[in-house]
Design a protein around this motif. Structure first.
Motif, short mmCIF file in Angstrom:
data_model
loop_
_atom_site.label_atom_id
_atom_site.label_comp_id
_atom_site.label_asym_id
_atom_site.label_seq_id
_atom_site.Cartn_x
_atom_site.Cartn_y
_atom_site.Cartn_z
N SER A 11 20.78 -13.92 52.95
CA SER A 11 19.90 -12.97 52.27
C SER A 11 20.31 -12.88 50.81
CB SER A 11 20.00 -11.59 52.93
OG SER A 11 19.33 -10.62 52.16
N ARG A 12 19.34 -13.13 49.93
CA ARG A 12 19.64 -12.95 48.50
C ARG A 12 19.72 -11.48 48.15
NH1 ARG A 12 15.02 -15.98 45.69
NH2 ARG A 12 13.96 -15.25 47.56
N SER A 13 19.02 -10.63 48.92
CA SER A 13 19.01 -9.18 48.68
C SER A 13 18.74 -8.49 50.02
CB SER A 13 17.90 -8.82 47.69
OG SER A 13 17.56 -7.45 47.79
N PHE A 14 19.70 -7.69 50.47
CA PHE A 14 19.49 -6.97 51.72
C PHE A 14 18.27 -6.06 51.64
CE2 PHE A 14 24.13 -7.08 53.50
CZ PHE A 14 23.95 -8.41 53.85
N THR A 17 15.24 -8.21 52.15
CA THR A 17 15.22 -8.68 53.54
C THR A 17 14.74 -7.57 54.47
OG1 THR A 17 16.94 -10.32 53.16
CG2 THR A 17 16.67 -9.56 55.43
N PHE A 20 10.92 -7.06 54.03
CA PHE A 20 10.15 -8.14 54.63
C PHE A 20 10.12 -7.99 56.15
CE2 PHE A 20 9.97 -12.37 56.59
CZ PHE A 20 8.77 -12.84 56.07
N TYR A 21 11.28 -7.86 56.77
CA TYR A 21 11.34 -7.82 58.23
C TYR A 21 10.84 -6.50 58.81
CZ TYR A 21 13.42 -12.42 58.48
OH TYR A 21 13.62 -13.78 58.40
N ARG A 31 24.30 -1.92 58.67
CA ARG A 31 24.29 -2.42 57.30
C ARG A 31 25.54 -1.94 56.58
NH1 ARG A 31 20.02 -1.61 52.26
NH2 ARG A 31 21.20 -2.92 50.83
N PHE A 47 22.32 -11.03 59.00
CA PHE A 47 22.24 -11.60 57.66
C PHE A 47 23.54 -11.39 56.91
CE2 PHE A 47 17.99 -10.50 58.99
CZ PHE A 47 17.23 -11.59 58.59
N ASP A 108 10.91 -17.34 55.76
CA ASP A 108 11.13 -16.02 55.15
C ASP A 108 11.34 -16.15 53.65
OD1 ASP A 108 13.88 -16.48 54.63
OD2 ASP A 108 14.57 -15.03 56.10
N ASP A 110 13.83 -16.06 51.84
CA ASP A 110 15.03 -16.78 51.45
C ASP A 110 15.02 -18.23 51.91
OD1 ASP A 110 16.40 -14.60 50.09
OD2 ASP A 110 16.45 -13.67 52.07
N SER A 112 14.61 -19.37 55.00
CA SER A 112 15.03 -19.61 56.38
C SER A 112 13.81 -19.88 57.25
CB SER A 112 15.80 -18.41 56.94
OG SER A 112 17.03 -18.25 56.26
#
Length: 122
Positions: A11-14, A17, A20-21, A31, A47, A108, A110, A112
């Motif tokens: 993940s470039r950014s939690f 992420t 999105f999810y 987290r 992630f 996604d 990132d 994936s």
């Protein structure tokens, strides 16, 4: 608890992420600064931070086996994920593969690749 495996994806950014999810029905289980776990009715994704990741060259992926592939794909489209063959995020519609399985492909933000596989009906 039953033995199970979970994919570990970059993940470039939690925050990105999670956004999105969440649109796909995933919720935060855990987290902290170094790890993120999301769950959607038993589908668990984990992630790790990778802020320098280039999505265009990512080779990460996983299979998600779902009971209702069509409903999951519809949820993706409703979330605004485009049906496309280039760019990310994107989804490619479900089709019957040579293996006999119906599979859709979700990329996604990132890069994936998540293969969305219809569970067999019993």
């Amino acid at each position: 608890m039953v033995d199970h495996a979970t994919p570990n994806l970059p993940s470039r950014s939690f925050d990105a992420t999670i956004t999105f999810y969440a649109a796909l029905g995933f919720e935060i289980v855990f987290r902290d600064a170094g790890w993120l776990i999301l769950d959607r009715g038993g589908l668990m994704l984990e992630f790790f931070p990778d802020p320098g990741l280039n999505p265009a060259s990512s080779s990460f992926g996983s299979c998600l086996r779902v009971d209702d592939l069509d409903a999951f794909c519809t949820r993706c489209r409703v979330a605004g994920i485009p049906e496309a063959t280039a760019g990310w995020p994107r989804i490619q519609p479900a089709r019957l593969e040579a293996s006999g399985m119906r599979i859709a492909y979700l990329l996604d933000p990132d890069g994936s690749l998540l293969r969305l596989v219809q569970n067999p009906t019993t």
